[in-house]
Design a protein around this motif. Structure first.
Motif, PDB file in Angstrom:
ATOM      1  N   ALA A 184       0.843  -1.190   0.000  1.00 13.78           N
ATOM      2  CA  ALA A 184       0.000   0.000   0.000  1.00 13.78           C
ATOM      3  C   ALA A 184       0.875   1.236   0.000  1.00 13.78           C
ATOM      4  CB  ALA A 184      -0.901   0.007   1.229  1.00 13.78           C
ATOM      5  N   GLY A 185       0.545   2.149  -0.860  1.00 15.50           N
ATOM      6  CA  GLY A 185       1.269   3.414  -0.883  1.00 15.50           C
ATOM      7  C   GLY A 185       0.314   4.580  -1.021  1.00 15.50           C
ATOM      8  N   GLY A 186      -0.612   4.742  -0.082  1.00 14.88           N
ATOM      9  CA  GLY A 186      -0.650   3.935   1.123  1.00 14.88           C
ATOM     10  C   GLY A 186      -2.057   3.706   1.631  1.00 14.88           C
ATOM     11  N   VAL A 187      -2.073   3.088   2.788  1.00 17.18           N
ATOM     12  CA  VAL A 187      -3.287   3.025   3.590  1.00 17.18           C
ATOM     13  C   VAL A 187      -3.401   4.332   4.367  1.00 17.18           C
ATOM     14  CG1 VAL A 187      -4.235   1.991   5.688  1.00 17.18           C
ATOM     15  CG2 VAL A 187      -3.496   0.537   3.810  1.00 17.18           C
ATOM     16  N   MET A 188      -4.571   4.956   4.307  1.00 18.88           N
ATOM     17  CA  MET A 188      -4.789   6.196   5.048  1.00 18.88           C
ATOM     18  C   MET A 188      -5.229   5.828   6.465  1.00 18.88           C
ATOM     19  SD  MET A 188      -3.965   8.430   2.777  1.00 18.88           S
ATOM     20  CE  MET A 188      -2.799   7.227   2.135  1.00 18.88           C
ATOM     21  N   LEU A 189      -4.275   5.774   7.366  1.00  7.32           N
ATOM     22  CA  LEU A 189      -4.499   5.177   8.677  1.00  7.32           C
ATOM     23  C   LEU A 189      -5.614   5.842   9.491  1.00  7.32           C
ATOM     24  CD1 LEU A 189      -3.529   2.830  10.356  1.00  7.32           C
ATOM     25  CD2 LEU A 189      -1.733   4.290  11.316  1.00  7.32           C
ATOM     26  N   PRO A 190      -5.850   7.159   9.382  1.00  8.47           N
ATOM     27  CA  PRO A 190      -6.969   7.738  10.128  1.00  8.47           C
ATOM     28  C   PRO A 190      -8.334   7.154   9.758  1.00  8.47           C
ATOM     29  CG  PRO A 190      -5.456   9.469   9.453  1.00  8.47           C
ATOM     30  CD  PRO A 190      -5.019   8.215   8.755  1.00  8.47           C
ATOM     31  N   ASN A 191      -8.431   6.474   8.625  1.00 12.82           N
ATOM     32  CA  ASN A 191      -9.697   5.859   8.223  1.00 12.82           C
ATOM     33  C   ASN A 191      -9.934   4.499   8.871  1.00 12.82           C
ATOM     34  OD1 ASN A 191     -10.009   8.015   6.486  1.00 12.82           O
ATOM     35  ND2 ASN A 191      -9.384   6.899   4.663  1.00 12.82           N
ATOM     36  N   HIS A 192      -8.956   3.978   9.612  1.00 12.32           N
ATOM     37  CA  HIS A 192      -9.029   2.597  10.086  1.00 12.32           C
ATOM     38  C   HIS A 192      -8.505   2.487  11.517  1.00 12.32           C
ATOM     39  CE1 HIS A 192      -9.299   1.574   5.763  1.00 12.32           C
ATOM     40  NE2 HIS A 192      -8.298   2.422   5.614  1.00 12.32           N
ATOM     41  N   SER A 193      -8.843   1.385  12.173  1.00 10.54           N
ATOM     42  CA  SER A 193      -8.192   1.087  13.432  1.00 10.54           C
ATOM     43  C   SER A 193      -6.865   0.391  13.138  1.00 10.54           C
ATOM     44  CB  SER A 193      -9.069   0.175  14.300  1.00 10.54           C
ATOM     45  OG  SER A 193      -9.016  -1.149  13.832  1.00 10.54           O
ATOM     46  N   PRO A 194      -5.803   0.705  13.864  1.00  9.41           N
ATOM     47  CA  PRO A 194      -4.518   0.038  13.641  1.00  9.41           C
ATOM     48  C   PRO A 194      -4.612  -1.480  13.749  1.00  9.41           C
ATOM     49  CG  PRO A 194      -4.201   1.992  14.985  1.00  9.41           C
ATOM     50  CD  PRO A 194      -5.684   1.806  14.847  1.00  9.41           C
ATOM     51  N   LEU A 195      -5.471  -1.978  14.648  1.00  4.91           N
ATOM     52  CA  LEU A 195      -5.596  -3.419  14.812  1.00  4.91           C
ATOM     53  C   LEU A 195      -6.102  -4.078  13.533  1.00  4.91           C
ATOM     54  CD1 LEU A 195      -5.513  -5.954  16.568  1.00  4.91           C
ATOM     55  CD2 LEU A 195      -7.834  -5.391  17.358  1.00  4.91           C
ATOM     56  N   VAL A 196      -7.113  -3.497  12.899  1.00  3.65           N
ATOM     57  CA  VAL A 196      -7.667  -4.081  11.678  1.00  3.65           C
ATOM     58  C   VAL A 196      -6.626  -4.093  10.558  1.00  3.65           C
ATOM     59  CG1 VAL A 196      -9.364  -3.726   9.834  1.00  3.65           C
ATOM     60  CG2 VAL A 196     -10.070  -3.602  12.224  1.00  3.65           C
ATOM     61  N   ILE A 197      -5.881  -3.000  10.412  1.00  4.42           N
ATOM     62  CA  ILE A 197      -4.849  -2.953   9.376  1.00  4.42           C
ATOM     63  C   ILE A 197      -3.756  -3.975   9.664  1.00  4.42           C
ATOM     64  CG2 ILE A 197      -3.067  -1.505   8.305  1.00  4.42           C
ATOM     65  CD1 ILE A 197      -6.002  -0.920   7.469  1.00  4.42           C
ATOM     66  N   ALA A 198      -3.391  -4.137  10.939  1.00  4.50           N
ATOM     67  CA  ALA A 198      -2.398  -5.152  11.294  1.00  4.50           C
ATOM     68  C   ALA A 198      -2.895  -6.542  10.925  1.00  4.50           C
ATOM     69  CB  ALA A 198      -2.082  -5.075  12.783  1.00  4.50           C
ATOM     70  N   GLU A 199      -4.161  -6.813  11.170  1.00  2.72           N
ATOM     71  CA  GLU A 199      -4.717  -8.126  10.830  1.00  2.72           C
ATOM     72  C   GLU A 199      -4.746  -8.339   9.316  1.00  2.72           C
ATOM     73  OE1 GLU A 199      -7.752  -8.520  14.666  1.00  2.72           O
ATOM     74  OE2 GLU A 199      -8.457  -7.677  12.768  1.00  2.72           O
ATOM     75  N   GLN A 200      -5.132  -7.306   8.569  1.00  3.49           N
ATOM     76  CA  GLN A 200      -5.204  -7.447   7.115  1.00  3.49           C
ATOM     77  C   GLN A 200      -3.822  -7.687   6.508  1.00  3.49           C
ATOM     78  OE1 GLN A 200      -7.157  -3.915   5.651  1.00  3.49           O
ATOM     79  NE2 GLN A 200      -9.157  -4.505   6.458  1.00  3.49           N
ATOM     80  N   PHE A 201      -2.877  -6.826   6.847  1.00  2.00           N
ATOM     81  CA  PHE A 201      -1.552  -6.956   6.239  1.00  2.00           C
ATOM     82  C   PHE A 201      -0.741  -8.072   6.892  1.00  2.00           C
ATOM     83  CE2 PHE A 201      -2.952  -3.169   4.279  1.00  2.00           C
ATOM     84  CZ  PHE A 201      -2.262  -3.102   3.077  1.00  2.00           C
ATOM     85  N   GLY A 202      -1.067  -8.409   8.133  1.00  2.00           N
ATOM     86  CA  GLY A 202      -0.471  -9.584   8.740  1.00  2.00           C
ATOM     87  C   GLY A 202      -0.908 -10.852   8.029  1.00  2.00           C
ATOM     88  N   THR A 203      -2.177 -10.915   7.641  1.00  2.00           N
ATOM     89  CA  THR A 203      -2.673 -12.050   6.869  1.00  2.00           C
ATOM     90  C   THR A 203      -1.926 -12.169   5.547  1.00  2.00           C
ATOM     91  OG1 THR A 203      -4.879 -11.874   7.850  1.00  2.00           O
ATOM     92  CG2 THR A 203      -4.703 -13.064   5.758  1.00  2.00           C
ATOM     93  N   LEU A 204      -1.768 -11.037   4.847  1.00  2.00           N
ATOM     94  CA  LEU A 204      -1.036 -11.043   3.577  1.00  2.00           C
ATOM     95  C   LEU A 204       0.411 -11.486   3.780  1.00  2.00           C
ATOM     96  CD1 LEU A 204      -2.401  -7.703   2.063  1.00  2.00           C
ATOM     97  CD2 LEU A 204      -2.990 -10.034   1.348  1.00  2.00           C
ATOM     98  N   ALA A 205       1.022 -11.029   4.860  1.00  2.00           N
ATOM     99  CA  ALA A 205       2.415 -11.388   5.117  1.00  2.00           C
ATOM    100  C   ALA A 205       2.575 -12.873   5.423  1.00  2.00           C
ATOM    101  CB  ALA A 205       2.956 -10.553   6.274  1.00  2.00           C
ATOM    102  N   GLU A 206       1.584 -13.458   6.079  1.00  2.61           N
ATOM    103  CA  GLU A 206       1.648 -14.894   6.340  1.00  2.61           C
ATOM    104  C   GLU A 206       1.489 -15.691   5.050  1.00  2.61           C
ATOM    105  OE1 GLU A 206       2.571 -16.280   8.948  1.00  2.61           O
ATOM    106  OE2 GLU A 206       2.080 -15.041  10.685  1.00  2.61           O
ATOM    107  N   LEU A 207       0.650 -15.215   4.148  1.00  7.23           N
ATOM    108  CA  LEU A 207       0.433 -15.896   2.878  1.00  7.23           C
ATOM    109  C   LEU A 207       1.579 -15.685   1.897  1.00  7.23           C
ATOM    110  CD1 LEU A 207      -3.354 -15.060   2.393  1.00  7.23           C
ATOM    111  CD2 LEU A 207      -2.390 -17.326   2.842  1.00  7.23           C
ATOM    112  N   TYR A 208       2.199 -14.494   1.950  1.00  9.95           N
ATOM    113  CA  TYR A 208       3.254 -14.129   0.999  1.00  9.95           C
ATOM    114  C   TYR A 208       4.444 -13.554   1.771  1.00  9.95           C
ATOM    115  CZ  TYR A 208      -0.780 -14.556  -2.061  1.00  9.95           C
ATOM    116  OH  TYR A 208      -1.900 -15.032  -2.709  1.00  9.95           O
ATOM    117  N   PRO A 209       5.224 -14.397   2.441  1.00  7.93           N
ATOM    118  CA  PRO A 209       6.314 -13.911   3.305  1.00  7.93           C
ATOM    119  C   PRO A 209       7.332 -13.070   2.537  1.00  7.93           C
ATOM    120  CG  PRO A 209       5.906 -16.257   3.640  1.00  7.93           C
ATOM    121  CD  PRO A 209       5.107 -15.854   2.444  1.00  7.93           C
TER     122      PRO A 209
END
Length: 325
Positions: A76-101
């Motif tokens: 992401a270039g980028g995710v506009m963090l004020p639109n989201h909770s940090p926890l949700v973004i961590a879960e989303q991109f953490g999921t991607l990182a687990e699938l595509y290390p």
């Protein structure tokens, strides 16, 4: 070229094109860039309520592109963090990182990526931007192994250490990236005015961190490269008109050609053209020279180009040229 090149895909929906077609085109271009090699990373940006941009659900698009490619880093270039909770973004991109290390990037912006009315529709607190520094650190904790919120962890996300980048177009982002010891990406492809002072402030104030021991700066610019100068100049005119439509907001996609002509001759049109100040136009020779000059001007460690020449075939050819610079 000695300087690394990366790509920012604006996921542009051209006049007469469906959103589906635009997304399919972005995936085709990602495959092309991946096959060619020569590019460090490929990013998509979060925008809302804009008919001419198809990357609103940024993490979803990033996931699709990761699935369609093999080696290129995607993020992401980028995710506009004020639109989201940090926890949700961590879960989303953490999921991607687990699938595509080791292939996922997460750039973070402070702006809403839209207008105030749309921001209200996103159900965001108007003061959320003020918490951006704290939210970046909270997100960093979720993706590491030291949560900033006792008892709260991101699963998936925990321990993935998805690399974070601070995006910006002003001194604020530069200073924050320097203080946190994070890479910094300057949006000079649409906000040229503070490029040099922001880059200098970032380097002067940088503090080493667990993620980064020395400053790492990216500068973005628009690139329109073709096999002949005349077609590049013609494409540049088309791109400026597209940008007028995009900047005109919700009704921009409905502007007639005459209305675009009128807008171009107005102060609004002058502003759009100023925003595109850092645009390389020409053949391989002219663009290579421009990129070298822009790198010297910006002092960037990496250049991120928007491949904005109209048409899939032309954009694929542009990638072929850029990959051999």
């Amino acid at each position: 070229m000695s300087i690394p090149l990366s790509i920012l895909d604006l996921a542009h929906v051209a006049p007469g094109q469906s959103t589906r077609e635009a997304l399919q085109e972005s995936i085709a271009l990602a495959r092309k860039a991946d096959q060619l090699g020569g590019f460090e990373r490929l990013w998509y940006a979060e925008h809302h309520n804009m008919r001419t941009i198809a990357s609103a659900a940024t993490s979803v698009l990033v996931g699709q592109v990761l699935a369609a490619t093999q080696t290129i880093r995607v993020g992401a270039g980028g995710v506009m963090l004020p639109n989201h909770s940090p926890l949700v973004i961590a879960e989303q991109f953490g999921t991607l990182a687990e699938l595509y290390p080791d292939r996922v990037d997460l750039g973070l912006g402070r702006a809403p990526g839209t207008d105030q009315q749309t921001w209200q529709a996103l159900r965001r607190d108007p003061r959320a931007s003020d918490r951006f520094p704290q939210d970046v650190q909270e997100l960093q904790g979720y993706l590491g192994e030291r949560t900033a919120v006792p008892g709260i962890h991101a699963y998936p996300g925990w321990g993935t250490r998805v690399p974070l980048y601070v995006l910006g177009s002003s001194m604020f982002g530069a200073q924050l990236a320097a203080t946190l010891g994070l890479p910094y990406a300057f949006a000079s492809h649409f906000a040229p005015d503070q490029l040099r002072p922001a880059m200098q402030a970032y380097r002067d104030r940088f503090r080493p961190s667990e993620q980064l021991t020395a400053p790492r700066a990216i500068a973005a610019l628009n690139v329109i490269v073709t096999d002949d100068l005349e077609s590049a100049q013609e494409a540049h005119g088309q791109v400026v008109r597209q940008r007028v439509r995009a900047m005109a907001g919700r009704r921009g996609a409905d502007l007639t050609e005459a209305e675009v002509d009128l807008a171009l001759s107005s102060p609004f049109g002058a502003q759009v053209q100023h925003m595109m100040q850092h645009t390389a136009v020409g053949t391989r020779t002219e663009v290579a020279a421009y990129l070298e000059q822009f790198q010297e001007l910006s002092g960037a460690d990496e250049l991120m180009v928007t491949n904005v020449v109209p048409g899939l075939e032309q954009r694929e050819r542009a990638l072929e040229i850029l990959a051999t610079l």
